[in-house]
Design an enzyme around this catalytic site. Structure first.
Site, PDB file in Angstrom:
ATOM      1  N   ASN A  28       3.683  -3.825  -8.020  1.00  0.00           N
ATOM      2  CA  ASN A  28       4.136  -3.581  -6.649  1.00  0.00           C
ATOM      3  C   ASN A  28       3.413  -4.527  -5.693  1.00  0.00           C
ATOM      4  O   ASN A  28       2.230  -4.360  -5.420  1.00  0.00           O
ATOM      5  CB  ASN A  28       3.870  -2.114  -6.285  1.00  0.00           C
ATOM      6  CG  ASN A  28       4.450  -1.738  -4.931  1.00  0.00           C
ATOM      7  OD1 ASN A  28       5.190  -2.517  -4.327  1.00  0.00           O
ATOM      8  ND2 ASN A  28       4.112  -0.563  -4.455  1.00  0.00           N
ATOM      9  N   LEU A  48       0.222   5.228  -0.742  1.00  0.00           N
ATOM     10  CA  LEU A  48      -0.268   5.181  -2.125  1.00  0.00           C
ATOM     11  C   LEU A  48      -1.345   6.198  -2.454  1.00  0.00           C
ATOM     12  O   LEU A  48      -2.328   5.879  -3.113  1.00  0.00           O
ATOM     13  CB  LEU A  48      -0.772   3.765  -2.454  1.00  0.00           C
ATOM     14  CG  LEU A  48       0.289   2.677  -2.487  1.00  0.00           C
ATOM     15  CD1 LEU A  48      -0.355   1.301  -2.608  1.00  0.00           C
ATOM     16  CD2 LEU A  48       1.272   2.888  -3.637  1.00  0.00           C
ATOM     17  N   ASN A  75       8.690   6.768   5.426  1.00  0.00           N
ATOM     18  CA  ASN A  75       7.483   7.376   4.865  1.00  0.00           C
ATOM     19  C   ASN A  75       6.305   6.458   5.087  1.00  0.00           C
ATOM     20  O   ASN A  75       6.446   5.245   5.209  1.00  0.00           O
ATOM     21  CB  ASN A  75       7.655   7.712   3.380  1.00  0.00           C
ATOM     22  CG  ASN A  75       7.237   6.574   2.468  1.00  0.00           C
ATOM     23  OD1 ASN A  75       6.049   6.370   2.186  1.00  0.00           O
ATOM     24  ND2 ASN A  75       8.212   5.802   2.017  1.00  0.00           N
ATOM     25  N   GLY A 110      17.857   1.183  -3.787  1.00  0.00           N
ATOM     26  CA  GLY A 110      17.929   1.207  -2.333  1.00  0.00           C
ATOM     27  C   GLY A 110      19.103   2.062  -1.891  1.00  0.00           C
ATOM     28  O   GLY A 110      20.226   1.584  -1.808  1.00  0.00           O
ATOM     29  N   CYS A 146       4.341  -2.762  -1.018  1.00  0.00           N
ATOM     30  CA  CYS A 146       4.170  -1.510  -0.288  1.00  0.00           C
ATOM     31  C   CYS A 146       3.854  -1.804   1.177  1.00  0.00           C
ATOM     32  O   CYS A 146       2.861  -2.457   1.483  1.00  0.00           O
ATOM     33  CB  CYS A 146       3.050  -0.664  -0.880  1.00  0.00           C
ATOM     34  SG  CYS A 146       2.806   0.847   0.077  1.00  0.00           S
TER      35      CYS A 146
HETATM   36  C1  FMN Z   1       7.949   8.877  -0.248  1.00  0.00           C
HETATM   37  C2  FMN Z   1       8.120   7.542  -0.922  1.00  0.00           C
HETATM   38  C3  FMN Z   1       7.057   7.014  -1.660  1.00  0.00           C
HETATM   39  C4  FMN Z   1       7.187   5.771  -2.293  1.00  0.00           C
HETATM   40  N1  FMN Z   1       6.141   5.295  -3.034  1.00  0.00           N
HETATM   41  C5  FMN Z   1       6.280   4.113  -3.702  1.00  0.00           C
HETATM   42  C6  FMN Z   1       5.238   3.617  -4.548  1.00  0.00           C
HETATM   43  O1  FMN Z   1       4.197   4.258  -4.740  1.00  0.00           O
HETATM   44  N2  FMN Z   1       5.426   2.415  -5.154  1.00  0.00           N
HETATM   45  C7  FMN Z   1       6.572   1.692  -4.990  1.00  0.00           C
HETATM   46  O2  FMN Z   1       6.716   0.619  -5.573  1.00  0.00           O
HETATM   47  N3  FMN Z   1       7.587   2.149  -4.224  1.00  0.00           N
HETATM   48  C8  FMN Z   1       7.463   3.336  -3.575  1.00  0.00           C
HETATM   49  N4  FMN Z   1       8.514   3.807  -2.797  1.00  0.00           N
HETATM   50  C9  FMN Z   1       9.734   2.998  -2.670  1.00  0.00           C
HETATM   51  C10 FMN Z   1      10.829   3.451  -3.648  1.00  0.00           C
HETATM   52  O3  FMN Z   1      10.406   3.290  -4.989  1.00  0.00           O
HETATM   53  C11 FMN Z   1      12.121   2.649  -3.428  1.00  0.00           C
HETATM   54  O4  FMN Z   1      11.839   1.291  -3.644  1.00  0.00           O
HETATM   55  C12 FMN Z   1      12.702   2.800  -2.038  1.00  0.00           C
HETATM   56  O5  FMN Z   1      12.538   4.109  -1.575  1.00  0.00           O
HETATM   57  C13 FMN Z   1      14.174   2.420  -1.929  1.00  0.00           C
HETATM   58  O6  FMN Z   1      14.995   3.213  -2.743  1.00  0.00           O
HETATM   59  P1  FMN Z   1      15.745   4.552  -2.232  1.00  0.00           P
HETATM   60  O7  FMN Z   1      16.433   4.211  -0.962  1.00  0.00           O
HETATM   61  O8  FMN Z   1      16.672   4.926  -3.342  1.00  0.00           O
HETATM   62  O9  FMN Z   1      14.666   5.565  -2.026  1.00  0.00           O
HETATM   63  C14 FMN Z   1       8.391   5.046  -2.168  1.00  0.00           C
HETATM   64  C15 FMN Z   1       9.458   5.595  -1.430  1.00  0.00           C
HETATM   65  C16 FMN Z   1       9.340   6.823  -0.817  1.00  0.00           C
HETATM   66  C17 FMN Z   1      10.498   7.372  -0.038  1.00  0.00           C
END
Ligand code: FMN
Ligand code: FAD
Ligand code: FES
Lengths: 264, 303
Positions: B127, B73, B69, B243, B130
């Site tokens: 955060n 933000l 992705n 993750g 990002c």
């Molecule tokens: C579409 C999308 C948007 C995300 N936006 C944020 C965000 O705004 N702030 C943040 O700290 N992490 C953001 N993340 C990261 C997730 O919180 C998470 O750390 C990461 O996706 C790993 O976990 P997962 O594999 O279970 O998704 C985003 C992830 C995705 C897929």
């Protein structure tokens, strides 16, 4: 568990495939049945379908609702083969389960009872147009449907909709209806201002061309967008479309948009 | 009955299953599917001081067992949140944690001060990881001095629970974890997404408008799990793990590796009710293994 069932507005559930039949070489009609009562589902809304048994496919695939039968709790969709996911879905056998997230998105603005409307569909955008034609509650004389495809073979048989609307066809090779794009069809070029509302769903280029003319003519026009989606319910912000209210989610603020909102 | 309660510093969670930032909106979108009170908490969509439109479309590319992705933000800014969203969600009977983002230390401080006024938000997730915004975020998270500086300055203005979210795009993540612990972080959360890329061979173009983006989903799970285990061994503060979690077994693995709380992220795109199922399966697991408290899982890897 019981408590949230009642407050839920959107659902994730397994449906049973009750029918999967080819409409032509690339389009399939897939009908799925729920074992619980369906919520109200309107033209323009969509479902997000899980693709089973595929190692490469991680996300669901969105498809517009084509028909809903509240008596036997079935939802139908028209699936056009585009890539791996849609291909895999069209191979599913009746009796198999398929998981849907539903109902998603906002519907078209319904026409009022005296409106004259034009519905334009192309490619995978035919389903919501036919659904709207059937649901509009208008007399056949008030509804024109214009469908575009490359050749006669690319059109699906929609003759049964002639009881809801006047059907018009455009093909690039002239093998069915008028030759050319929908935007070159006599229904479209003659006098758009005789319509109170125009609705369109199909390839991006087609919708943009329609929007341009409708805007110039000052006719109400809604289009249904098919942006790439990850979640389908408004949390990932991947499906955005720039609008005069900023970047909006196609999955929750749309997929239906008034052309005046879009930066087209 | 099994006891699912866990604590991260002062924050009490009714169970360790929470939703990750950026994948659960502002919690109300998930309330369309389930009662928010069922889950341990929500890490809300990343907020910035001012409105951000995010990156251009396309922002998403599906990859084997995951996705990239490049949302960047997108959010309407903290004032919009406070006026329009907070009133709607503040009475959800669960933990609500704001994910705080800035491009300068001043931004982080100003944002934190505003969030500090909100009674029902008892913690922030800072955060610094990002990968999708040019101005910063990750710029702080990939070096010890950067991470230390933001944590120290935010700590000065914030007394509630401060969780720092770490980037996996570093050589040694435990070093960064120790650095933020040293500056007063109450907990660390990890991992954010891994920097990745996708190309369309047909068109010969990158699939994302930003060319590179953040990889998430089950594809990253083994690496995320390894990092959580390393960090849990390196710091004394609690660890929030995530993750690629797709089911209860994954969640349990992260807890065994040292996570007190886990976040479900990308998996909810496949099934928004998954967190509810995971809680149920976690209970079944504990009953089956005759465990009374979920705390008996945390950092209890058998060697
Ligand atoms: C579409 C999308 C948007 C995300 N936006 C944020 C965000 O705004 N702030 C943040 O700290 N992490 C953001 N993340 C990261 C997730 O919180 C998470 O750390 C990461 O996706 C790993 O976990 P997962 O594999 O279970 O998704 C985003 C992830 C995705 C897929
Ligand atoms: C709200 C909505 C309603 C839809 N309704 C229908 C419908 O009723 N019938 C129907 O057949 N299809 C519909 N679609 C489109 C359908 O979702 C896509 O065709 C499908 O997701 C493609 O998946 P795939 O795995 O076959 O293709 P992939 O293998 O994922 O992709 C093949 C190629 O097509 C491109 N592509 C994939 N999805 C899209 C898209 N949405 N827009 C533009 N390019 C894309 C990819 O970038 C790639 O180049 C709808 C989409 C949306 C968002
Ligand atoms: S697809 Fe996730 S917000 Fe629209």
């Amino acid at each position: 568990m019981r408590k949230f069932k009642r407050m839920a507005k959107k659902f994730v559930a397994d449906f049973v495939v009750v029918d999967n039949k080819p409409l032509n070489a690339t389009n399939f009609l897939i009908k799925v049945k729920s074992n619980s009562v369906l919520p109200n589902i309107l033209p323009g809304q969509f479902v997000n379908v899980e693709i089973n048994d595929s190692k490469e496919i991680f996300l669901r695939r969105p498809f517009s609702v084509f028909e809903v039968d509240y008596n036997d709790n079935t939802i139908s969709m028209i699936v056009k083969i585009l890539g791996r996911g849609s291909k895999k879905l069209t191979e599913i056998e009746p009796g198999r389960n398929v998981s849907l997230v539903y109902p998603l998105g906002k519907s078209f603005t319904y026409p009022s009872s005296t409106d004259k409307v034009l519905l334009i569909g192309g490619g995978s955008g035919v389903a919501p147009m036919l659904f709207l034609a059937k649901e509009s509650g208008l007399d056949k004389t008030q509804v024109d449907i214009l469908l575009g495809a490359r050749t006669k073979e690319d059109h699906i048989d929609v003759e049964s909709y002639s009881k809801y609307a006047n059907l018009h066809y455009a093909t690039e090779d002239g093998s069915l209806g008028e030759k050319g794009f929908v935007t070159q069809h006599s229904v479209f070029i003659n006098d758009l201002t005789k319509y109170d509302k125009i609705y369109a769903c199909g390839p991006d280029g087609m919708m943009r061309a329609i929007a341009k003319v409708a805007k110039a003519a000052g006719v109400f026009c809604e289009v249904s967008l098919e942006n790439l989606m990850a979640c389908g319910f408004g949390v990932c912000l991947c499906c955005i479309e720039p609008t005069n209210k900023g970047n909006l989610c196609v999955c929750t603020d749309g997929p239906v948009f008034n052309i005046n909102e879009l930066k087209w | 009955m099994v006891d699912l309660k866990v604590k991260v510093h002062d924050l009490e969670f009714k169970n360790p299953i929470t939703l990750a930032s950026g994948t659960c909106g502002f919690a109300r979108e998930m309330a369309d599917f389930f009662d928010p009170a069922i889950v341990g908490g929500f890490f809300l969509k990343g907020s910035t001081l001012k409105n951000r439109d995010g990156n251009e479309y396309p922002r998403m590319a599906e990859t084997p067992s995951g996705m990239l992705n490049a949302v960047g933000l997108q959010n309407k800014g903290i004032d919009y949140f406070i006026e329009n969203i907070y009133p709607e969600i503040k009475d959800y009977d669960t933990q609500l944690i704001i994910n705080v983002n800035g491009s300068t230390v001043e931004d982080y401080i100003a944002l934190t001060e505003k969030v500090n006024e909100l009674d029902k938000i008892r913690g922030i997730e800072l955060n610094i990881s990002c990968p999708n915004v040019k101005e910063g975020g990750m710029a702080f998270g990939v070096s010890c001095p950067g991470a230390e500086m933001v944590t120290r300055e935010v700590r000065k203005v914030y007394d509630k629970t401060l969780i720092v979210k770490l980037s996996p795009n570093v050589t040694d993540i435990s070093e960064i974890a120790r650095a933020v612990e040293g500056q007063g972080a109450d907990a660390v959360s990890l991992v954010n997404t891994f920097l990745g890329m996708a190309i369309d061979a047909e068109t010969r173009k990158p699939k994302l408008s930003t060319i590179t983006g953040g990889l998430s989903g089950p594809a990253i799970k083994p690496i995320a799990l390894r990092m959580v285990w390393q960090v849990a061994n390196a710091v004394k503060i609690p660890v929030v793990g995530m993750g690629g979690i797709m089911n209860a077994a994954d969640a349990i693995e992260f807890m065994l590796a040292g996570a007190s709380v886990v976040q479900i992220g990308t998996a909810v795109f496949k099934d928004p009710t998954l967190p509810v199922q995971i809680i149920k399966e976690l209970e079944d697991y504990m009953l089956h293994h005759k465990m009374q408290s979920v705390n008996d899982l945390i950092d209890c890897l058998q060697m």
